[in-house]
Scaffold this motif. Structure first.
Motif, short mmCIF file in Angstrom:
data_model
loop_
_atom_site.label_atom_id
_atom_site.label_comp_id
_atom_site.label_asym_id
_atom_site.label_seq_id
_atom_site.Cartn_x
_atom_site.Cartn_y
_atom_site.Cartn_z
N TYR A 183 -0.77 -7.08 -3.63
CA TYR A 183 -0.50 -6.44 -4.92
C TYR A 183 1.01 -6.20 -5.04
CZ TYR A 183 -5.51 -5.56 -4.70
OH TYR A 183 -6.87 -5.71 -4.59
N PRO A 184 1.75 -7.24 -5.40
CA PRO A 184 3.22 -7.12 -5.39
C PRO A 184 3.74 -5.99 -6.27
CG PRO A 184 2.53 -9.41 -5.67
CD PRO A 184 1.29 -8.58 -5.79
N GLY A 185 2.96 -5.58 -7.28
CA GLY A 185 3.40 -4.49 -8.14
C GLY A 185 3.55 -3.18 -7.39
N LEU A 186 2.93 -3.08 -6.22
CA LEU A 186 3.02 -1.85 -5.43
C LEU A 186 4.28 -1.82 -4.55
CD1 LEU A 186 -0.67 -1.47 -4.17
CD2 LEU A 186 0.51 -0.05 -5.84
N ALA A 187 4.92 -2.98 -4.42
CA ALA A 187 5.99 -3.10 -3.43
C ALA A 187 7.05 -2.02 -3.61
CB ALA A 187 6.61 -4.49 -3.49
N GLY A 188 7.63 -1.93 -4.79
CA GLY A 188 8.71 -0.98 -5.00
C GLY A 188 8.23 0.46 -5.08
N GLN A 189 6.92 0.66 -5.16
CA GLN A 189 6.37 2.01 -5.28
C GLN A 189 6.16 2.65 -3.91
OE1 GLN A 189 5.55 3.18 -8.44
NE2 GLN A 189 6.18 1.25 -9.37
N VAL A 190 5.91 1.82 -2.92
CA VAL A 190 5.51 2.34 -1.62
C VAL A 190 6.62 2.16 -0.58
CG1 VAL A 190 3.81 2.12 0.24
CG2 VAL A 190 3.09 1.83 -2.14
N LEU A 191 7.26 1.01 -0.63
CA LEU A 191 8.30 0.70 0.35
C LEU A 191 9.62 0.47 -0.37
CD1 LEU A 191 6.26 -1.85 2.51
CD2 LEU A 191 6.73 0.54 3.07
N THR A 192 10.71 0.82 0.30
CA THR A 192 12.02 0.57 -0.29
C THR A 192 12.43 -0.88 0.01
OG1 THR A 192 13.15 1.25 1.72
CG2 THR A 192 12.69 2.97 0.10
N ASP A 193 13.55 -1.28 -0.57
CA ASP A 193 14.01 -2.66 -0.38
C ASP A 193 14.21 -3.00 1.09
OD1 ASP A 193 13.92 -3.06 -3.06
OD2 ASP A 193 16.07 -2.78 -3.39
N ASP A 194 14.60 -1.99 1.87
CA ASP A 194 14.82 -2.29 3.30
C ASP A 194 13.55 -2.12 4.13
OD1 ASP A 194 14.49 0.42 3.65
OD2 ASP A 194 16.56 0.84 4.21
N GLY A 195 12.42 -1.94 3.45
CA GLY A 195 11.14 -1.94 4.15
C GLY A 195 10.71 -0.60 4.71
N SER A 196 11.46 0.46 4.39
CA SER A 196 11.03 1.78 4.89
C SER A 196 10.19 2.48 3.81
CB SER A 196 12.24 2.61 5.30
OG SER A 196 13.12 2.74 4.21
N LEU A 197 9.60 3.58 4.20
CA LEU A 197 8.73 4.31 3.26
C LEU A 197 9.54 4.91 2.12
CD1 LEU A 197 6.25 6.42 5.38
CD2 LEU A 197 5.73 4.55 3.80
N HIS A 198 9.03 4.75 0.93
CA HIS A 198 9.68 5.33 -0.23
C HIS A 198 9.61 6.85 -0.14
CE1 HIS A 198 11.08 5.77 -4.26
NE2 HIS A 198 11.07 4.46 -4.46
N ARG A 199 10.70 7.51 -0.53
CA ARG A 199 10.71 8.98 -0.36
C ARG A 199 9.79 9.69 -1.34
NH1 ARG A 199 15.08 11.05 -4.07
NH2 ARG A 199 14.81 13.06 -3.07
#
Lengths: 91, 157
Positions: A39-55
């Motif tokens: 579900y690529p739409g979740l990518a920016g919601q859950v993980l940051t660009d560098d692959g860590s957890l979104h704050r």
């Protein structure tokens, strides 16, 4: 192994409206990678660009916030549940 | 519109008063997209501040799980303003996590607590009326937020 991932209402629109999905992986990070690949739409919601957890989200393994475990390296086992919930804060 | 039973209204106000001098917060459950609060989950304020709140993440996941096991979802959050009116602060607006949620604010500025509810969608605040729903007797649940600092249980995995 396969792990259930529970999605908050806010993110279900990016996952065909589903509240729970299942993905394979041996760590929380692998499971989340599988989730955002599906579900690529979740990518920016859950993980940051560098692959860590979104704050703005909290990710749990069962009842435990993974920030207090090994974050994305936290090991998962069959039957575990990974939950994603928004961080809820204000003033 | 947000419907609160007298029982849940009282739970919300009691938790906010109990949190003084700090802000208090908690979560509200109901049917997805619904306007009636069916459960109240007092939570710890992880920010431990008189000016900010952060719903304790562990309290949130437990509330979410409990609500879902009863066929409900978390549909809103409440928090107190200890010295200001019951209107969303810039921080509340900027950090509102979900446009579908109800945002209940309890002002403790006056002797009589004031409970108001808002929708916050893309930075736009709209007040909604708070109306009293009939008590069903099924509201709320025992307060299970656990002792402060109870996170240590998470380290044993």
């Amino acid at each position: 192994m396969s792990v259930e991932v529970r999605l908050p209402t806010l993110l279900r629109g990016h996952a065909e409206g589903r509240s729970t999905v299942s993905f394979p992986g041996s760590t929380v990070g692998e499971v989340l990678d599988a989730l955002v690949t599906a579900y690529p739409g979740l990518a920016g919601q859950v993980l940051t660009d560098d692959g860590s957890l979104h704050r703005f989200v909290n990710v749990y393994l069962n009842d435990d916030d993974v920030r207090y475990l090994d974050r994305l390296d936290t090991k998962v086992n069959d039957g575990d549940t990974v939950s994603i919930l928004p961080a809820v804060a204000g003033g | 519109m947000l419907e609160l039973s007298a029982t849940i209204h009282a739970q919300i106000v009691a938790h906010c008063l109990g949190g003084l001098p700090e802000e208090a917060c908690g979560l509200l459950s109901g049917q997805l997209g619904g306007e009636t609060v069916e459960g109240c989950y007092p939570a710890r304020n992880a920010a431990a501040s008189a000016k900010l709140y952060t719903v304790d993440p562990t309290d949130f996941v437990r509330a979410d799980r409990h609500a879902q096991s009863h066929g409900l979802e978390i549909i809103g959050v409440f928090h107190s303003h200890t010295h200001t009116d019951a209107y969303p602060s810039p921080t509340d607006i900027a950090q509102a996590p979900d446009p579908a949620w109800h945002y209940v604010i309890v002002s403790l500025r006056q002797a009589e607590p004031s409970v108001r509810s808002y929708r916050i969608v893309e930075g736009t605040v709209t007040e909604e009326p708070v109306v009293q729903a009939a008590d069903t007797g099924a509201e709320g649940r025992p307060q299970a937020a656990g002792p402060p600092g109870g996170r240590s249980g998470g380290a044993g995995r």
